[in-house]
Design a protein around this motif. Structure first.
Motif, PDB file in Angstrom:
ATOM      1  N   LYS A   1     -44.887 163.544  26.782  1.00 22.98           N
ATOM      2  CA  LYS A   1     -45.646 163.282  28.129  1.00 22.98           C
ATOM      3  C   LYS A   1     -44.988 162.279  29.039  1.00 22.98           C
ATOM      4  CE  LYS A   1     -50.113 164.491  25.947  1.00 22.98           C
ATOM      5  NZ  LYS A   1     -51.677 164.042  25.559  1.00 22.98           N
TER       6      LYS A   1
ATOM      7  N   THR B   1     -44.728 161.408  33.126  1.00 24.14           N
ATOM      8  CA  THR B   1     -45.479 161.804  34.593  1.00 24.14           C
ATOM      9  C   THR B   1     -44.297 161.575  35.726  1.00 24.14           C
ATOM     10  OG1 THR B   1     -46.216 159.679  34.484  1.00 24.14           O
ATOM     11  CG2 THR B   1     -47.570 161.313  33.325  1.00 24.14           C
TER      12      THR B   1
ATOM     13  N   LYS C   1     -44.960 158.925  37.567  1.00 24.19           N
ATOM     14  CA  LYS C   1     -44.951 157.533  37.597  1.00 24.19           C
ATOM     15  C   LYS C   1     -43.567 157.001  36.477  1.00 24.19           C
ATOM     16  CE  LYS C   1     -47.647 153.351  36.674  1.00 24.19           C
ATOM     17  NZ  LYS C   1     -48.786 152.840  36.613  1.00 24.19           N
ATOM     18  N   ASP C   2     -43.466 157.774  35.373  1.00 23.25           N
ATOM     19  CA  ASP C   2     -42.308 157.519  34.522  1.00 23.25           C
ATOM     20  C   ASP C   2     -40.939 157.688  35.479  1.00 23.25           C
ATOM     21  OD1 ASP C   2     -43.966 156.850  32.418  1.00 23.25           O
ATOM     22  OD2 ASP C   2     -44.141 159.045  32.049  1.00 23.25           O
TER      23      ASP C   2
ATOM     24  N   SER D   1     -48.064 160.163  41.230  1.00 25.93           N
ATOM     25  CA  SER D   1     -47.935 159.476  40.155  1.00 25.93           C
ATOM     26  C   SER D   1     -48.247 159.955  38.603  1.00 25.93           C
ATOM     27  CB  SER D   1     -48.092 157.796  40.396  1.00 25.93           C
ATOM     28  OG  SER D   1     -49.692 157.749  40.171  1.00 25.93           O
ATOM     29  N   GLU D   2     -49.414 160.672  38.538  1.00 29.26           N
ATOM     30  CA  GLU D   2     -50.170 161.124  37.639  1.00 29.26           C
ATOM     31  C   GLU D   2     -49.561 162.725  37.024  1.00 29.26           C
ATOM     32  OE1 GLU D   2     -54.261 160.679  38.333  1.00 29.26           O
ATOM     33  OE2 GLU D   2     -54.283 158.441  38.324  1.00 29.26           O
ATOM     34  N   LEU D   3     -48.740 163.038  37.850  1.00 31.27           N
ATOM     35  CA  LEU D   3     -48.767 164.495  37.685  1.00 31.27           C
ATOM     36  C   LEU D   3     -47.752 164.704  36.525  1.00 31.27           C
ATOM     37  CD1 LEU D   3     -48.903 167.259  39.157  1.00 31.27           C
ATOM     38  CD2 LEU D   3     -46.916 166.904  40.424  1.00 31.27           C
ATOM     39  N   PRO D   4     -47.605 165.554  35.886  1.00 33.86           N
ATOM     40  CA  PRO D   4     -46.406 165.775  34.620  1.00 33.86           C
ATOM     41  C   PRO D   4     -45.425 166.117  35.435  1.00 33.86           C
ATOM     42  CG  PRO D   4     -48.442 166.823  33.957  1.00 33.86           C
ATOM     43  CD  PRO D   4     -48.744 166.347  35.493  1.00 33.86           C
TER      44      PRO D   4
END
Length: 537
Positions: A191, A193, A195-196, A523-526
């Motif tokens: 997983k 995102t 953000k990553d 930021s939360e979007l895959p």
């Protein structure tokens, strides 16, 4: 007694031993009382004892052989891995700048796709391979080839961000590797995102930038994409689930890997390789990280090994120096190319050239009325982009300050099409280039390296054929500089809207703009859902 055949064989062996020993005579001089000198052995042609060669070899090995003890990994490599795994980014400015950088970098890639010279290099090496998506295309490629494709479209027009120090470079080049691996997470089950992705960008920027602050790779003839390869390898190792020790191994592989010469950025060899070199570095980074994930070991003293390490072979024996510890400084201070697709040392010169154009127009004059153009600039600009003579191709022109100044003085604009063969065919451009010259301003050179300023100053002084000298136009900070961030951000978003407008209909453009404008939701979007926004049907 020995037969004649045996004697001849023994003699040949003695000669062989003599030849080996002569090449190491200095090394074994202290052993002369124990072993006859190679010269005396050869001159007397005494048949060698069957035990002579092994004895000599053992003596040499005992005193001069390489140690097989593997040392602790080089501290520079350990520091990079520790930063990637342990540093927590708490700077709001870094996170917001990374969001803007992501938007801008994707847009630059889409703009690069408009040029056939770029588009024809893309796609799989072998048709039928599927996995990560390439923005602006319908290609789905394995992560290694995907990294090359994404990295290539990002860099093609020299329109993405920049960081200037002892070494120059474009830290957003690393997005080619980061996005390819992040998008592949949908296949691997991880997983990841956006953000990553942003964290990877901040840390890749920091690694590349901190290595560039005091270490000039260009002065030893190496291209700055070596730093893209190292930084990308470090951050994608974490995305791939490698542990700290494996990441150290992967980073060491990046340092030992073949490094690019800068010659493709300089006359007379300037060519389009400079536009896909970062894509190549991204693909190498991903490939090396995957090899280590499969069990490949690292090289613990890849930098410091005497004779064979990076420092001795490629850096004139000089170890790296560091101005500051790794944090988020580079992303916070990155330079955006907002107004012009031009090599960054010329950005302020191009801005000044527009002012000159307007001044000439107000006076009822044109470029044909110019006697000379003096460009007061930094030392780095003179070394990189001060060129005389004919310019052979697109890549040559966007790295020639005289061209980047002449074009807007004549036309009042400079865009991606300004470097094509068709645009360059106007004879007024080379005529004005021939009247243009550079001089170094020491203050500009000093402020260029000042960590509190990092200016990129240029000033144009124009004299007309009738003797009139126009007021000098000086611009110290480009619109993409941190000091002009408030002014630049709306222009950067307008640049992004312009770039996506060439590829997607109004409905898709609205979806993209709504998504990237909501920082929290983005930021939360895959990661793979983010890349889906830019894939063509």
């Amino acid at each position: 007694m020995l037969s004649r055949v045996s004697l001849r064989a023994a003699s040949r062996q003695a000669k062989a031993v003599s030849a080996v020993a002569r090449t190491q005579s200095a090394a074994i001089s202290s052993s002369a009382t124990l072993i006859k000198s190679p010269a005396s052995l050869s001159a007397r042609r005494t048949p060698a004892s069957p035990r002579l060669a092994p004895t000599l070899a053992r003596t040499m090995s005992t005193h001069f052989g390489e140690s097989t003890v593997r040392p602790e990994p080089d501290q520079v490599v350990q520091d990079i891995a520790d930063y990637v795994y342990n540093y927590k980014i708490e700077s709001d400015l870094a996170w917001e700048t990374a969001r803007l950088c992501l938007i801008d970098t994707i847009g630059c890639g889409l703009e690069g796709l408009r040029f056939e010279e770029c588009a024809r290099l893309l796609g799989p090496v072998v048709e039928g391979t599927i996995e990560p998506k390439v923005p602006g295309t319908n290609y789905q490629l394995d992560p290694v080839r995907g990294a090359f494709n994404i990295g290539t479209i990002i860099r093609w027009l020299d329109f993405n961000d920049c960081f200037l120090a002892a070494e120059w470079g474009h830290p957003s080049d690393n997005l080619g590797a980061i996005l390819a691996v992040a998008d592949h997470s949908r296949v691997s089950g991880q997983k990841v995102t956006v953000k990553d992705v942003l964290e990877g960008m901040i840390k890749a920027h920091e690694i590349q930038g901190c290595l560039a602050l005091l270490n000039s790779f260009n002065r030893v003839g190496l291209d700055h994409v070596v730093l893209v390869k190292v930084a990308s390898t470090a951050v994608v190792s974490k995305l791939l689930g490698l542990n700290r020790d494996q990441t150290i191994d992967a980073i060491s592989q990046a340092w030992v890997d073949g490094q690019s010469l800068r010659t493709y950025r300089h006359a007379p060899n300037t060519g389009s390789r400079k536009s896909w070199a970062a894509g190549d570095a991204c693909s190498r980074a991903v490939n090396l990280a995957y090899l280590v994930k499969k069990g490949e070991k690292g090289l613990p003293s890849v930098l410091t090994a005497k004779t064979w390490g990076f420092y001795d072979v490629l850096f004139k024996g000089k170890p790296f120096e560091f101005q500051r510890p790794y944090g988020s400084y580079v992303m916070e201070n990155v330079l955006f190319k907002i107004s012009y697709p031009a090599e960054f040392h010329a950005q302020t010169a191009v801005e000044a050239a527009h002012a000159v154009h307007d001044r000439l127009k107000a006076l009822g004059r044109t470029a044909e009325d110019i006697k000379s153009v003096r460009i007061r600039t930094q030392e780095a600009a003179i070394r990189i982009i001060d060129k005389q003579g004919p310019l052979d191709n697109f890549a040559d022109r966007d790295h020639a300050i005289s061209y980047m100044v002449a074009y807007p003085i004549i036309y009042g604009h400079l865009n991606s099409e300004s470097y094509t063969d068709k645009s360059a065919s106007d004879p007024r451009i080379d005529a004005l280039r021939a009247k243009t010259f550079c001089v170094e301003d020491k203050r500009f050179s000093v402020d260029y390296h000042d960590p509190e300023k990092r200016s990129i100053g240029n000033a144009l002084l124009v004299e007309l054929t009738d003797g009139t000298v126009l007021d000098e136009v000086e611009v110290e900070y480009p619109v993409g500089h941190k000091r002009r961030r408030a002014e630049g951000t709306p222009l950067l978003l307008a640049k992004f809207r312009r770039h996506i407008g060439h590829h997607f209909d109004a409905a898709r453009q609205k979806t993209i703009l709504d998504t990237v404008s909501d920082a929290k939701a983005l930021s939360e979007l895959p990661a793979d859902k983010f890349t889906d926004l830019f894939v063509k049907a």
